[in-house]
Design a protein around this motif. Sequence first.
Motif, short mmCIF file in Angstrom:
data_model
loop_
_atom_site.label_atom_id
_atom_site.label_comp_id
_atom_site.label_asym_id
_atom_site.label_seq_id
_atom_site.Cartn_x
_atom_site.Cartn_y
_atom_site.Cartn_z
N LEU A 217 22.40 27.65 7.72
CA LEU A 217 21.04 26.86 7.33
C LEU A 217 20.20 28.07 6.85
CD1 LEU A 217 20.52 24.72 10.77
CD2 LEU A 217 21.43 23.95 8.44
N ALA A 218 19.21 27.63 6.11
CA ALA A 218 18.25 28.57 5.47
C ALA A 218 17.08 27.61 5.43
CB ALA A 218 18.83 28.69 4.08
N VAL A 219 15.89 28.46 5.21
CA VAL A 219 14.63 27.75 5.19
C VAL A 219 14.03 27.84 3.70
CG1 VAL A 219 12.30 27.84 5.98
CG2 VAL A 219 14.09 28.54 7.45
N VAL A 220 13.91 26.92 2.93
CA VAL A 220 13.67 27.01 1.53
C VAL A 220 12.35 26.03 1.17
CG1 VAL A 220 14.82 25.98 -0.59
CG2 VAL A 220 16.29 26.85 1.35
N ALA A 221 11.45 26.77 0.56
CA ALA A 221 10.36 26.22 -0.32
C ALA A 221 10.64 25.64 -1.45
CB ALA A 221 9.33 27.21 -0.33
N HIS A 222 10.56 24.12 -1.63
CA HIS A 222 10.87 23.53 -2.90
C HIS A 222 9.58 23.31 -3.73
CE1 HIS A 222 15.04 21.95 -2.22
NE2 HIS A 222 14.75 22.48 -1.06
N ALA A 223 8.30 23.31 -3.08
CA ALA A 223 7.22 23.10 -3.95
C ALA A 223 5.98 22.88 -2.80
CB ALA A 223 7.22 21.61 -4.77
N ALA A 224 4.98 22.93 -3.37
CA ALA A 224 3.60 22.95 -2.56
C ALA A 224 3.87 21.76 -1.49
CB ALA A 224 2.27 22.89 -3.21
N GLY A 225 3.85 22.05 -0.10
CA GLY A 225 3.96 21.04 0.82
C GLY A 225 5.36 20.47 1.19
N ASP A 226 6.45 21.12 0.42
CA ASP A 226 7.76 20.74 0.62
C ASP A 226 8.47 21.75 0.99
OD1 ASP A 226 10.05 19.44 0.62
OD2 ASP A 226 10.05 19.11 -1.65
N LEU A 227 8.79 21.94 2.54
CA LEU A 227 9.37 22.97 2.93
C LEU A 227 10.65 22.35 3.87
CD1 LEU A 227 9.53 26.17 3.85
CD2 LEU A 227 8.44 25.36 5.87
N ARG A 228 11.78 22.77 3.43
CA ARG A 228 13.04 22.34 3.94
C ARG A 228 13.80 23.28 4.71
NH1 ARG A 228 14.92 18.69 -1.17
NH2 ARG A 228 12.77 18.13 -2.05
N VAL A 229 14.74 22.85 5.88
CA VAL A 229 15.69 23.75 6.48
C VAL A 229 17.28 22.75 6.11
CG1 VAL A 229 17.10 24.03 8.53
CG2 VAL A 229 14.17 24.17 8.34
N GLU A 230 17.85 23.44 5.21
CA GLU A 230 19.30 22.93 4.50
C GLU A 230 20.08 23.78 4.49
OE1 GLU A 230 17.01 21.92 0.97
OE2 GLU A 230 17.69 23.87 0.08
N ALA A 231 21.30 23.44 4.24
CA ALA A 231 22.34 24.18 4.36
C ALA A 231 22.52 24.79 2.92
CB ALA A 231 23.63 23.40 4.64
N ARG A 232 22.92 26.19 2.86
CA ARG A 232 23.37 26.91 1.62
C ARG A 232 24.58 27.15 1.69
NH1 ARG A 232 19.48 28.56 -2.28
NH2 ARG A 232 17.77 26.85 -2.20
N PRO A 233 25.34 27.75 0.47
CA PRO A 233 26.62 28.08 0.57
C PRO A 233 26.78 29.43 1.12
CG PRO A 233 25.92 27.41 -1.70
CD PRO A 233 24.67 27.39 -0.75
N GLU A 234 27.78 29.84 1.45
CA GLU A 234 28.18 31.12 2.08
C GLU A 234 28.14 31.98 1.06
OE1 GLU A 234 28.89 31.89 5.26
OE2 GLU A 234 28.76 29.49 5.92
N PRO A 235 27.28 33.36 1.49
CA PRO A 235 27.15 34.64 0.55
C PRO A 235 28.48 34.99 0.10
CG PRO A 235 26.74 35.10 2.93
CD PRO A 235 26.96 33.62 2.98
N LEU B 177 6.00 29.20 -7.50
CA LEU B 177 7.13 28.79 -7.63
C LEU B 177 7.71 27.88 -8.71
CD1 LEU B 177 7.71 27.40 -4.07
CD2 LEU B 177 8.84 29.31 -4.83
N LYS B 178 8.76 28.23 -9.30
CA LYS B 178 9.13 27.38 -10.46
C LYS B 178 10.35 26.78 -10.05
CE LYS B 178 7.30 30.64 -13.99
NZ LYS B 178 6.82 31.60 -12.94
N ARG B 179 11.10 27.06 -8.89
CA ARG B 179 12.25 26.10 -8.43
C ARG B 179 12.20 26.56 -6.83
NH1 ARG B 179 13.14 30.23 -11.75
NH2 ARG B 179 13.40 28.73 -13.33
N PRO B 180 13.11 25.83 -6.49
CA PRO B 180 13.22 26.17 -4.98
C PRO B 180 13.85 27.56 -4.52
CG PRO B 180 14.36 23.93 -5.39
CD PRO B 180 13.76 24.56 -6.79
N MET B 181 13.39 28.02 -3.53
CA MET B 181 13.71 29.46 -3.27
C MET B 181 13.71 29.66 -1.58
SD MET B 181 11.19 32.74 -4.13
CE MET B 181 9.84 32.34 -2.71
#
Length: 346
Positions: free
Chosen positions: A9-27, A61-65
């Motif tokens: 699980l990671a905490v990802v900012a997609h855009a203004a007002g759009d914060l998500r907790v989502e699964a990311r690939p293993e490093p 932000l230009k893309r999710p981070m």
Amino acid sequence: MSSDQRPNLAVVAHAAGDLRVEARPEPRPAPDEAVLAIAYGGVCGSDLHYWLHGAAGASVLKRPMVLGHEIVGTVLEAAADGSGPATGTRVAVHPATPGGTGARWPADRPNLSPGVTYLGSAQQDPHTEGAFARRVALPSRMLRPLPDGLELRTAAIVEPAAVAWHAVRRGGDVAGKRVLVIGAGPIGGLIVAVLRRAGAAEIVAVDLQASALARARALGATRTIPATDAAAVAAVDADVTFESSGSLRGLSSAIGATTRGGRLVMVGLLPAGEQPVLIATALQRELELVGSFRFNGEIDEVIAALADGSLDAAAVVTHEYRVEDALEGFGVARDAAVSGKVLLRF
């Protein structure tokens, strides 16, 4: 790599007002990178700005981070090239990578390099991904082993405390002096704690929030003043002042409250663009206006001071949330009336 089978699980900012907790690939680490199991991450003001505004100052932000640069954890897999700490080592992280060409900067102050990158920053394109995730790969040169006895939760404030330590260093010798801190949020509160360790005789903290002033007293302030009491603030006559509110009103108050020939360290980030400042007053008083930006090797001194107990900054942490509840944690972190430093537990 890890016996932890939970989603990454990671905490990802997609855009203004759009914060998500989502699964990311293993490093997938490069040869000079170690894989870390993140234990704690502190929510910084820049993280809040990316969530609320889609930008932190001029970094848009230009893309999710993935957010996050105040992090501690344990090495799951050491760097393949043999650099850095061994598997099982508990570490803090120095999130900066100096570099860049063009503009000059002092060789001993890499924080000022024009192309410096920072974990969880959109300053560059592509963005520099942060480390608010259960498992991340980071360059081994960023890792700072923690001494035995220094708990990960205690060490979770190492990065912002290094910002405060750097600011106090920019203030010069504060031992025996009267010092004013305007803005007693997490960074201001940590400045108070570092000042106490550095031997300041008087530490006066100013803030709008009663809860922040209470934390400042717990961290070492000898006196606190509500920011609404302009006359009391102006009367402080400080030898050294730290402006950590990041507001024009705070900077004006700082100039007015610093003694003639005193030093003012500007720590809080003001909005980009031209700003009206009381330069005439600063000139007539021969004030030294000094900037303070991030930190360099101070992180190692902070780790040692937390380990030996000479730096006591535990009171700055007010809340802790599981990564699954990160959105709630961010909501609390944005409310200065109720929170100081908010930690995410991974």
